[in-house]
Design a protein around this motif. Structure first.
Motif, PDB file in Angstrom:
ATOM      1  N   UNK A  33       0.924  -1.382  -0.071  1.00  0.00           N
ATOM      2  CA  UNK A  33       0.130   0.096   0.074  1.00  0.00           C
ATOM      3  C   UNK A  33       0.854   1.329   0.100  1.00  0.00           C
ATOM      4  N   UNK A  34       1.981   1.321   0.020  1.00  0.00           N
ATOM      5  CA  UNK A  34       2.905   2.371  -0.020  1.00  0.00           C
ATOM      6  C   UNK A  34       3.382   2.850   1.279  1.00  0.00           C
ATOM      7  N   UNK A  35       3.082   2.181   2.255  1.00  0.00           N
ATOM      8  CA  UNK A  35       3.563   2.533   3.833  1.00  0.00           C
ATOM      9  C   UNK A  35       4.656   2.234   4.182  1.00  0.00           C
ATOM     10  N   UNK A  36       5.344   2.859   4.751  1.00  0.00           N
ATOM     11  CA  UNK A  36       6.700   2.422   5.220  1.00  0.00           C
ATOM     12  C   UNK A  36       6.471   1.356   6.249  1.00  0.00           C
ATOM     13  N   UNK A  37       7.178   0.099   6.107  1.00  0.00           N
ATOM     14  CA  UNK A  37       6.909  -0.820   6.874  1.00  0.00           C
ATOM     15  C   UNK A  37       8.273  -1.369   7.524  1.00  0.00           C
ATOM     16  N   UNK A  38       9.451  -0.997   7.190  1.00  0.00           N
ATOM     17  CA  UNK A  38      10.638  -1.401   7.983  1.00  0.00           C
ATOM     18  C   UNK A  38      11.699  -0.330   7.601  1.00  0.00           C
ATOM     19  N   UNK A  39      12.540   0.036   8.487  1.00  0.00           N
ATOM     20  CA  UNK A  39      13.695   0.823   8.464  1.00  0.00           C
ATOM     21  C   UNK A  39      15.041   0.090   9.032  1.00  0.00           C
ATOM     22  N   UNK A  40      16.009   0.054   8.317  1.00  0.00           N
ATOM     23  CA  UNK A  40      17.196  -0.463   8.780  1.00  0.00           C
ATOM     24  C   UNK A  40      18.389   0.453   9.035  1.00  0.00           C
ATOM     25  N   UNK A  41      18.689   0.717  10.372  1.00  0.00           N
ATOM     26  CA  UNK A  41      19.740   1.544  10.726  1.00  0.00           C
ATOM     27  C   UNK A  41      21.227   0.932  10.868  1.00  0.00           C
ATOM     28  N   UNK A  42      22.050   1.537  10.083  1.00  0.00           N
ATOM     29  CA  UNK A  42      23.394   0.755  10.044  1.00  0.00           C
ATOM     30  C   UNK A  42      24.363   1.976  10.684  1.00  0.00           C
ATOM     31  N   UNK A  43      25.361   1.417  11.730  1.00  0.00           N
ATOM     32  CA  UNK A  43      26.107   2.188  12.518  1.00  0.00           C
ATOM     33  C   UNK A  43      27.452   1.441  12.408  1.00  0.00           C
ATOM     34  N   UNK A  44      28.530   2.025  11.933  1.00  0.00           N
ATOM     35  CA  UNK A  44      29.758   1.472  11.861  1.00  0.00           C
ATOM     36  C   UNK A  44      30.286   0.604  13.050  1.00  0.00           C
TER      37      UNK A  44
END
Length: 364
Positions: free
Chosen positions: A127-138
């Motif tokens: 549906x175009x909704x944000x479903x996941x975010x991945x945060x990368x930190x060194x």
């Protein structure tokens, strides 16, 4: 002295993006007002938070990828270009990756995740909704945040940035859960809240709503250490009739109730989060920023003053000249006088800034 100034700027940047404010102080900044906007051109009447991320970032056309870099204006300079940010978008104009660290995005090594400090990858459902975010930190394992939605119509703040937007609302959000199980963010109909651990102690964050409003009116973050309150931070928000953010009024108090910082941010009305002004009083030191734009909402000048009207007053500014534009109407090369007081990622002095775009091809 510069280290002290940097400390203040870094402290302030925890509130929101840097901009500027009124030129008068009486102790702490005055309450947010309802000044008439200086930018008169209205945006289309889409619900404010339903615009594309491209629109919020002021980009035109079907951008798939953008990289912004600065370079020396001195001929034969050996300095390497500095990357301000790199971003990718899907065909709906929504961010799929954002990196403002100055470190180049690396080839994909884990699904759609880029390994780079403070690099964000965003995913969407059917549906175009944000479903996941991945945060990368060194040096750390990537953390995934899973978003779930309900049938309610409230707009709920995300707990991570969306590109350059530190504060962003999404409709119908009910919960966010992190893969490392450290975050469980829940909206219960009257407030959205979560707990987190920092080097200062445990932080309880609550966004509160009034019964007649679908937008949060207040954020309270309380930091405790071994049961003792260390800091209480309160931010009050005001919106226009479309739900557009008009002002954010931030106050920090120590464990004994003493105000240590007051910051008021204002945004231009009839715009998409264009910063108008910011005023801060932190531990008795006042700082003001002010932004102006042209008729196309491109930044033209930014001004900074610390300790206004005192014998130790400090002033600085940035200004921007746009040299070339591409066929979509996005500027591709500019000349800028930059200041690290205005933006801590900027250099001090005149630089060239270029933007490289890739676009989605239209289907015939």
């Amino acid at each position: 002295m510069r280290k002290v100034l940097s400390f203040f700027i870094l402290t302030i940047s925890l509130c929101f993006i840097i901009a500027s404010c009124d030129d008068k102080h009486d102790g702490y900044p005055e309450e947010p007002g309802t000044d008439e906007p200086d930018i008169d051109e209205p945006v289309e009447q889409t619900a404010f938070w339903e615009h594309t991320h491209l629109a919020f970032m002021g980009l035109k056309g079907s951008v798939s990828h953008i990289t912004e870099r600065s370079y020396s204006l001195v001929e034969d300079a050996e300095e390497e270009p500095v990357v301000f940010f790199e971003a990718r978008f899907n065909e709906d104009g929504m961010l799929t990756a954002y990196n403002s660290t100055g470190v180049e995005m690396q080839p994909e090594t884990r699904g759609n995740v880029w390994i780079s400090p403070s690099c964000y990858a965003y995913e969407y459902d059917g549906d175009g909704k944000m479903s996941k975010i991945i945060v990368n930190t060194v040096g750390e394992i990537p953390v995934e945040y899973t978003l779930k939605y309900g049938e309610h119509t409230n707009y709920v703040p995300l707990i991570f940035p969306v590109g350059p937007m530190e504060y962003f609302l999404v409709k119908g959000l009910e919960s966010i859960t992190s893969s490392d199980r450290t975050i469980q963010y829940v909206f219960n109909g009257t407030e959205a809240s979560y707990a987190s651990e920092t080097w200062m102690g445990q932080v309880e964050t609550v966004f509160q709503y009034e019964p007649e409003s679908v937008y949060p009116i207040r954020k309270t973050a309380t930091t405790t250490l071994e049961g003792v309150v260390q800091v209480t931070e309160t931010t009050r928000y005001t919106y226009d009739e479309r739900g557009g953010l008009v002002s954010a009024d931030y106050k920090a108090e120590d464990g004994e109730g003493r105000v240590t910082e007051r910051t008021i941010i204002r945004y231009y009305e009839n715009s998409l989060l264009l910063l108008k002004s910011k005023a801060t009083d932190a531990y008795g030191t006042t700082m003001d920023w002010n932004y102006t734009y042209d008729a196309d909402n491109l930044p033209m000048k930014s001004e900074f003053v610390m300790g206004k009207n005192s014998e130790n007053e400090v002033n600085d500014e940035e200004y921007y000249e746009y040299l070339t534009f591409d066929g979509q109407g996005n500027w591709t090369d500019s000349k800028q006088k930059q200041s690290s007081f205005i933006n801590e990622t900027h250099q001090d002095g005149e630089v060239g800034v270029c933007r490289i775009f890739s676009y989605y091809k239209k289907n015939d």
